[in-house]
Design a protein around this motif. Structure first.
Motif, PDB file in Angstrom:
ATOM      1  N   PHE A 232       0.796  -1.220   0.000  1.00 21.63           N
ATOM      2  CA  PHE A 232       0.000   0.000   0.000  1.00 21.63           C
ATOM      3  C   PHE A 232       0.835   1.280   0.000  1.00 21.63           C
ATOM      4  N   SER A 233       2.048   1.244   0.545  1.00 24.73           N
ATOM      5  CA  SER A 233       2.883   2.449   0.507  1.00 24.73           C
ATOM      6  C   SER A 233       3.300   2.753  -0.929  1.00 24.73           C
ATOM      7  N   VAL A 234       3.641   1.733  -1.690  1.00 27.60           N
ATOM      8  CA  VAL A 234       4.001   1.917  -3.098  1.00 27.60           C
ATOM      9  C   VAL A 234       2.777   2.397  -3.875  1.00 27.60           C
ATOM     10  N   ALA A 235       1.638   1.761  -3.635  1.00 24.28           N
ATOM     11  CA  ALA A 235       0.406   2.145  -4.331  1.00 24.28           C
ATOM     12  C   ALA A 235       0.042   3.600  -4.048  1.00 24.28           C
ATOM     13  N   SER A 236       0.208   4.025  -2.812  1.00 23.77           N
ATOM     14  CA  SER A 236      -0.121   5.391  -2.427  1.00 23.77           C
ATOM     15  C   SER A 236       0.789   6.402  -3.127  1.00 23.77           C
TER      16      SER A 236
END
Length: 130
Positions: free
Chosen positions: A83-87
């Motif tokens: 989710f950090s990459v997606a964000s």
């Protein structure tokens, strides 16, 4: 008898949040319906996918190429729980859609997050059960 209103445990000395893993393993397990072998296969595929799209992103010169690669990174990252990459990819994609150029710092932050996730995946795959 007077009661002391001070707490028994001093809560300000305790950490309030736990460090998050680069991949939400609970999310991944749900996506794979609890199949551990499938989780490892998905992680292998995601590792290849995210590194490929990030390399393409770094070489992209057109709006369409930038948008496609950011969208692909965002989608695949959400799927596995990175989710950090997606964000970060979503933020860059939003800026691009708003007509702003992709800032080099944004690309650097995304690259660092991807390397953190890829390192996490490598450690997980090293300990993969037979």
């Amino acid at each position: 008898m007077a009661r002391n209103s001070a707490p028994l445990v001093q809560t300000d000395a305790l950490p309030t949040t736990r460090a998050a893993r680069p991949i939400d393993l609970v999310h991944l397990a749900k996506q794979c319906l609890g199949d551990e072998h499938l989780e490892y296969e998905i992680l292998r595929m995601y590792d290849t996918t995210v590194s490929t799209y990030f390399a393409r992103l770094q070489l992209a010169t057109s709006y369409d190429d930038l948008a496609l690669n950011l969208h692909s990174i965002k989608g695949s990252s959400n799927g596995v729980g990175a989710f950090s990459v997606a964000s970060l990819a979503k933020a860059a994609e939003s800026e691009l859609l708003a007509g702003r150029p992709l800032a080099p710092e944004r690309l650097d932050d995304l690259g660092l997050a991807i390397e953190e996730v890829r390192g996490f995946i490598a450690r997980m795959l090293d300990s993969e059960p037979a």
